[in-house]
Design an enzyme around this catalytic site. Structure first.
Site, mmCIF file in Angstrom:
data_model
loop_
_atom_site.group_PDB
_atom_site.id
_atom_site.type_symbol
_atom_site.label_atom_id
_atom_site.label_comp_id
_atom_site.label_asym_id
_atom_site.label_seq_id
_atom_site.Cartn_x
_atom_site.Cartn_y
_atom_site.Cartn_z
ATOM 1 N N LYS A 1 2.327 -2.783 6.389
ATOM 2 C CA LYS A 1 2.670 -2.613 4.974
ATOM 3 C C LYS A 1 4.146 -2.205 4.819
ATOM 4 C CE LYS A 1 -1.349 -3.761 3.271
ATOM 5 N NZ LYS A 1 -1.531 -5.022 2.535
ATOM 6 N N TYR B 1 -1.736 -0.575 10.472
ATOM 7 C CA TYR B 1 -1.791 -0.894 9.031
ATOM 8 C C TYR B 1 -0.508 -0.429 8.340
ATOM 9 C CZ TYR B 1 -3.699 -1.219 4.259
ATOM 10 O OH TYR B 1 -3.919 -1.539 2.936
ATOM 11 N N SER C 1 0.854 -1.196 0.000
ATOM 12 C CA SER C 1 0.000 0.000 0.000
ATOM 13 C C SER C 1 0.881 1.234 0.000
ATOM 14 C CB SER C 1 -0.863 0.002 1.268
ATOM 15 O OG SER C 1 -1.495 1.257 1.441
HETATM 16 P P1 NDP Z 1 -11.260 -6.399 0.453
HETATM 17 O O1 NDP Z 1 -11.527 -6.253 1.905
HETATM 18 O O2 NDP Z 1 -12.206 -5.842 -0.530
HETATM 19 O O3 NDP Z 1 -10.984 -7.940 0.097
HETATM 20 C C1 NDP Z 1 -10.028 -8.644 0.849
HETATM 21 C C2 NDP Z 1 -10.157 -10.115 0.563
HETATM 22 O O4 NDP Z 1 -9.159 -10.783 1.375
HETATM 23 C C3 NDP Z 1 -11.509 -10.673 0.979
HETATM 24 O O5 NDP Z 1 -11.906 -11.688 0.094
HETATM 25 C C4 NDP Z 1 -11.217 -11.251 2.358
HETATM 26 O O6 NDP Z 1 -12.078 -12.295 2.740
HETATM 27 C C5 NDP Z 1 -9.807 -11.779 2.151
HETATM 28 N N1 NDP Z 1 -9.162 -11.957 3.442
HETATM 29 C C6 NDP Z 1 -9.011 -11.031 4.416
HETATM 30 N N2 NDP Z 1 -8.490 -11.601 5.507
HETATM 31 C C7 NDP Z 1 -8.298 -12.906 5.211
HETATM 32 C C8 NDP Z 1 -7.813 -14.002 5.945
HETATM 33 N N3 NDP Z 1 -7.447 -13.886 7.219
HETATM 34 N N4 NDP Z 1 -7.742 -15.206 5.339
HETATM 35 C C9 NDP Z 1 -8.138 -15.358 4.054
HETATM 36 N N5 NDP Z 1 -8.626 -14.355 3.310
HETATM 37 C C10 NDP Z 1 -8.714 -13.132 3.890
HETATM 38 O O7 NDP Z 1 -9.807 -5.729 0.270
HETATM 39 P P2 NDP Z 1 -9.090 -5.103 -1.021
HETATM 40 O O8 NDP Z 1 -9.360 -5.925 -2.210
HETATM 41 O O9 NDP Z 1 -9.359 -3.665 -1.031
HETATM 42 O O10 NDP Z 1 -7.564 -5.265 -0.563
HETATM 43 C C11 NDP Z 1 -6.699 -6.252 -1.075
HETATM 44 C C12 NDP Z 1 -5.283 -5.869 -0.689
HETATM 45 O O11 NDP Z 1 -4.987 -4.568 -1.197
HETATM 46 C C13 NDP Z 1 -5.058 -5.796 0.825
HETATM 47 O O12 NDP Z 1 -3.790 -6.335 1.132
HETATM 48 C C14 NDP Z 1 -5.079 -4.307 1.103
HETATM 49 O O13 NDP Z 1 -4.329 -3.970 2.239
HETATM 50 C C15 NDP Z 1 -4.458 -3.760 -0.163
HETATM 51 N N6 NDP Z 1 -4.783 -2.368 -0.435
HETATM 52 C C16 NDP Z 1 -6.100 -1.973 -0.525
HETATM 53 C C17 NDP Z 1 -6.387 -0.639 -0.732
HETATM 54 C C18 NDP Z 1 -7.792 -0.147 -0.796
HETATM 55 O O14 NDP Z 1 -8.008 1.076 -0.698
HETATM 56 N N7 NDP Z 1 -8.797 -0.998 -1.001
HETATM 57 C C19 NDP Z 1 -5.315 0.368 -0.901
HETATM 58 C C20 NDP Z 1 -3.980 -0.180 -0.818
HETATM 59 C C21 NDP Z 1 -3.745 -1.491 -0.586
HETATM 60 P P3 NDP Z 1 -13.290 -12.008 3.810
HETATM 61 O O15 NDP Z 1 -14.048 -10.846 3.261
HETATM 62 O O16 NDP Z 1 -14.011 -13.291 3.812
HETATM 63 O O17 NDP Z 1 -12.592 -11.688 5.102
#
Ligand code: NDP
Length: 244
Positions: free
Chosen positions: A153, A149, A136
């Site tokens: 990261k 967070y 991030s």
């Molecule tokens: P979302 O919350 O939309 O999706 C995250 C996904 O990861 C979900 O399917 C969730 O499953 C899964 N997940 C979370 N925790 C676990 C776990 N313990 N075990 C297995 N699966 C898990 O997030 P984003 O798509 O937005 O984010 C994806 C990545 O991008 C992350 O690493 C985030 O930090 C990074 N990021 C996101 C930004 C943003 O603004 N969105 C900006 C910068 C970086 P469930 O819902 O079932 O928990």
């Protein structure tokens, strides 16, 4: 620039929603066999109905032994996207031990465990591979209420560099992408308030948040044979936020 992953097998974590789900679809569309790992079974079921042929692994990456068990019979992959992450925002003075543990378990420790498993297989096969960690912009800039967070990261950026150092001689490239806000579930939960979003948007030279596909395109580039001399890099996908 056409990118094909025909003949490749990829593992994407956090594949149920957001960036991970879109990455699975893009990899599949580009010809890869894909294993989608996530926590919620219903997300994986709907993903396989939209994207037939995708294999799934349902596990909570915060649980080390459950994850180890789930990965025991994992088919060898040559592409890995460590995308799963949580953003548990708290003011610094109110940080709880639970938020610290959960954040580091999912955002850092799981990336280490999954990468170890995959890299050992890659080394055994001798064919090399590529790993992309989804970090991030928060790894490099302080954001209000983001202490934990940001720390996870920042750790992921440095993990990426050391993995690149140690795994490079085994022909395994390791990079990360560092997106700005993306309006996924995570993005909406933390940035939907226009008053909170405005100062962030004002500091982004391109004047907008990132689209999911813009992050996915960068991930695919770093996984692909179009980036064969790139390893240990942290690629901002931030509309220029980090230059200010
Ligand atoms: P979302 O919350 O939309 O999706 C995250 C996904 O990861 C979900 O399917 C969730 O499953 C899964 N997940 C979370 N925790 C676990 C776990 N313990 N075990 C297995 N699966 C898990 O997030 P984003 O798509 O937005 O984010 C994806 C990545 O991008 C992350 O690493 C985030 O930090 C990074 N990021 C996101 C930004 C943003 O603004 N969105 C900006 C910068 C970086 P469930 O819902 O079932 O928990």
């Amino acid at each position: 620039m056409d990118i094909s992953f025909t003949g490749h097998r990829a593992l994407v974590t956090g594949a149920g929603k957001g960036i991970g789900r879109a990455a699975v679809k893009a990899l599949r569309a580009a010809g890869a066999e894909v294993i989608a790992l996530s926590r919620s079974l219903e997300d994986l079921e709907s993903l396989t109905s939209e994207c037939p042929g995708v294999e799934t692994v349902c596990v909570d990456l915060g649980d080390w032994s459950a994850t180890e068990a789930a990965l025991t019979n994992l088919q060898a992959v040559d592409l890995l996207v460590n995308n799963a992450g949580v953003a548990l925002l708290q003011p610094f003075l109110e940080i709880t031990p639970e938020a610290i543990d959960r954040s580091f378990d999912v955002n850092v420790r799981a990336a280490i465990l999954v990468s170890q498993t995959v890299a050992r297989q890659m080394i055994k096969r001798g064919m090399g591979g590529a790993i992309v960690n989804v970090s991030s912009q928060a790894s490099q800039v302080a954001l209000q209420n983001h202490s934990v967070y940001c720390a996870t990261k920042g750790a992921l950026d440095m993990l990426t560099k050391v993995m690149a150092l140690e795994l490079g001689p085994k022909k395994i490239r390791v990079n990360c992408v560092n997106p700005t806000v993306v309006m996924t579930d995570m993005g909406r939960a933390n940035w939907s308030d226009p008053q909170k979003a405005a100062p962030m948007l004002n500091r982004i030279p391109l004047g907008r948040f990132a689209e999911v596909d813009e992050v996915v395109h960068s991930i695919l580039f770093l996984l692909s044979d179009k980036s064969t001399m790139i390893t240990g890099s942290c690629l901002p996908v931030d509309g220029g936020y980090l230059v200010t």
